[in-house]
Design a protein around this motif. Structure first.
Motif, mmCIF file in Angstrom:
data_model
loop_
_atom_site.group_PDB
_atom_site.id
_atom_site.type_symbol
_atom_site.label_atom_id
_atom_site.label_comp_id
_atom_site.label_asym_id
_atom_site.label_seq_id
_atom_site.Cartn_x
_atom_site.Cartn_y
_atom_site.Cartn_z
ATOM 1 N N ILE A 1 0.819 -1.352 -0.024
ATOM 2 C CA ILE A 1 -0.396 0.132 -0.042
ATOM 3 C C ILE A 1 0.905 0.905 -0.012
ATOM 4 O O ILE A 1 0.711 2.343 -0.697
ATOM 5 N N LEU A 2 1.696 1.385 0.934
ATOM 6 C CA LEU A 2 2.912 3.041 1.459
ATOM 7 C C LEU A 2 3.559 2.409 -0.201
ATOM 8 O O LEU A 2 3.441 4.028 -0.879
ATOM 9 N N VAL A 3 4.061 1.598 -1.180
ATOM 10 C CA VAL A 3 5.205 1.684 -2.287
ATOM 11 C C VAL A 3 3.911 2.159 -3.464
ATOM 12 O O VAL A 3 4.441 3.143 -4.082
ATOM 13 N N LEU A 4 2.366 1.940 -3.607
ATOM 14 C CA LEU A 4 1.407 2.302 -4.336
ATOM 15 C C LEU A 4 1.239 3.536 -4.235
ATOM 16 O O LEU A 4 0.956 4.600 -5.386
ATOM 17 N N SER A 5 1.422 4.004 -3.048
ATOM 18 C CA SER A 5 1.002 5.530 -2.487
ATOM 19 C C SER A 5 2.395 6.381 -3.406
ATOM 20 O O SER A 5 1.776 7.590 -3.387
ATOM 21 N N SER A 6 3.524 6.062 -3.609
ATOM 22 C CA SER A 6 4.278 6.819 -4.230
ATOM 23 C C SER A 6 3.580 6.736 -5.638
ATOM 24 O O SER A 6 4.248 8.254 -6.458
ATOM 25 N N ILE A 7 3.505 6.087 -6.257
ATOM 26 C CA ILE A 7 2.912 6.289 -7.082
ATOM 27 C C ILE A 7 1.589 7.408 -7.411
ATOM 28 O O ILE A 7 2.102 8.172 -8.157
ATOM 29 N N THR A 8 0.836 7.475 -6.556
ATOM 30 C CA THR A 8 -0.289 8.310 -6.581
ATOM 31 C C THR A 8 0.148 8.921 -6.647
ATOM 32 O O THR A 8 -0.409 10.368 -6.935
ATOM 33 N N CYS A 9 1.011 9.857 -5.438
ATOM 34 C CA CYS A 9 1.738 11.303 -5.241
ATOM 35 C C CYS A 9 2.446 11.466 -6.861
ATOM 36 O O CYS A 9 2.338 12.590 -6.516
ATOM 37 N N GLN A 10 3.541 10.410 -7.391
ATOM 38 C CA GLN A 10 3.868 10.786 -8.627
ATOM 39 C C GLN A 10 3.154 11.128 -8.979
ATOM 40 O O GLN A 10 3.009 12.131 -10.241
ATOM 41 N N LEU A 11 1.566 10.460 -10.410
ATOM 42 C CA LEU A 11 0.816 11.263 -10.805
ATOM 43 C C LEU A 11 0.032 13.025 -10.787
ATOM 44 O O LEU A 11 -0.394 12.868 -11.342
ATOM 45 N N GLY A 12 0.424 12.589 -8.916
ATOM 46 C CA GLY A 12 -0.226 14.250 -9.037
ATOM 47 C C GLY A 12 0.768 15.357 -8.578
ATOM 48 O O GLY A 12 0.508 16.350 -9.377
ATOM 49 N N THR A 13 1.995 14.659 -8.761
ATOM 50 C CA THR A 13 2.307 15.673 -9.016
ATOM 51 C C THR A 13 3.117 15.950 -10.900
ATOM 52 O O THR A 13 3.505 16.973 -10.618
ATOM 53 N N TYR A 14 2.962 15.224 -10.995
ATOM 54 C CA TYR A 14 3.297 15.582 -12.455
ATOM 55 C C TYR A 14 1.610 16.715 -13.375
ATOM 56 O O TYR A 14 2.141 17.233 -13.991
ATOM 57 N N ALA A 15 0.785 16.091 -12.334
ATOM 58 C CA ALA A 15 -0.866 17.101 -12.313
ATOM 59 C C ALA A 15 -0.785 18.860 -12.393
ATOM 60 O O ALA A 15 -0.513 19.562 -12.686
ATOM 61 N N ALA A 16 0.524 18.710 -11.265
ATOM 62 C CA ALA A 16 0.722 19.943 -11.053
ATOM 63 C C ALA A 16 1.308 20.654 -11.588
ATOM 64 O O ALA A 16 1.464 21.928 -11.685
ATOM 65 N N GLU A 17 3.064 19.876 -12.495
ATOM 66 C CA GLU A 17 3.410 20.599 -12.823
ATOM 67 C C GLU A 17 2.705 20.650 -14.062
ATOM 68 O O GLU A 17 3.527 22.069 -15.167
ATOM 69 N N ARG A 18 2.317 19.965 -14.597
ATOM 70 C CA ARG A 18 1.211 20.728 -15.778
ATOM 71 C C ARG A 18 0.146 21.445 -15.410
ATOM 72 O O ARG A 18 -0.808 21.959 -16.128
ATOM 73 N N PHE A 19 -0.177 21.975 -14.119
ATOM 74 C CA PHE A 19 -0.846 23.242 -13.501
ATOM 75 C C PHE A 19 -2.384 23.332 -13.269
ATOM 76 O O PHE A 19 -3.097 23.931 -14.155
ATOM 77 N N ARG A 20 -2.180 21.488 -13.185
ATOM 78 C CA ARG A 20 -3.392 20.441 -12.534
ATOM 79 C C ARG A 20 -4.319 20.661 -11.862
ATOM 80 O O ARG A 20 -4.034 19.499 -11.542
#
Length: 200
Positions: free
Chosen positions: A61-80
């Motif tokens: 669960i914790l390792v998978l949370s790194s993936i969701t966190c990074q997807l959120g970061t990608y969205a932030a980098e696209r200013f979404r």
């Protein structure tokens, strides 16, 4: 001609995480020192009380949370900052949705750790029991506090996003450095899990 300098916030975060790495290195040194001086039979008897499969699920669960966190970061980098479609349209999620999922997964990990501690105490393994109990609870406990720190950072990140009139570079940078911290916490846990639960 322009010179692109590194973001000082990101550099500062990396430097700070380097100091945190030294802290956890000390915990690993403590663990291996205790293991070298404690009788092997006694050490094994205590290690056998660990629920490896339960912890493996919690680790996943914790390792998978790194993936969701990074997807959120990608969205932030696209200013979404927020989703642009329906809630079930995951491909159109923004930073807020991905970070919220990451927060829930991190909270589940903490709940799992508390459950594991409760079970071990019932089996007679506490921080005061012996050297094994001391190093186990100190190592995993300090990591748990870092996970809690990450959850608090996510709340501040979400709060800053909702309060900002416009999602810009400062907000995106906050998401990026928070992800640095979360990935660091995840990597440290994988190392702890490997040493404490698998190698034993």
């Amino acid at each position: 001609m322009t010179v692109n300098r590194p973001n000082p916030v990101q550099v500062g975060t990396i430097v700070w995480l380097s100091s945190e790495l030294m802290f956890f290195a000390g915990l690993f040194a403590m663990y291996f020192t205790a293991r070298s001086v404690m009788p092997a039979s006694e050490w094994s008897a205590q290690a056998d009380k660990l629920n490896v499969w339960f912890s493996a699920g919690n680790t996943t669960i914790l390792v998978l949370s790194s993936i969701t966190c990074q997807l959120g970061t990608y969205a932030a980098e696209r200013f979404r900052p927020r989703r642009t479609g329906k809630l079930w349209q995951v491909g159109q999620w923004g930073m807020v949705e991905w970070i919220a999922v990451t927060y829930v997964m991190g909270a589940i990990f903490i709940a799992g750790q508390v459950t594991e501690y409760s079970d071990l105490v019932e089996q007679g393994l506490s921080i005061h029991s012996n050297a094994y109990g001391s190093v186990f609870y100190l190592a995993t406990g300090f990591h748990g506090l870092h996970v809690l720190g990450g959850l608090i950072a996510f709340l501040f990140l979400l709060g800053r996003t909702f309060s900002a009139k416009r999602f810009g570079h400062h907000e995106a940078t906050s998401a990026i450095v928070t992800s640095y911290y979360w990935h660091f916490v995840d990597v440290v846990w994988v190392a702890l899990f490997s040493v404490i639960y698998l190698l034993r």
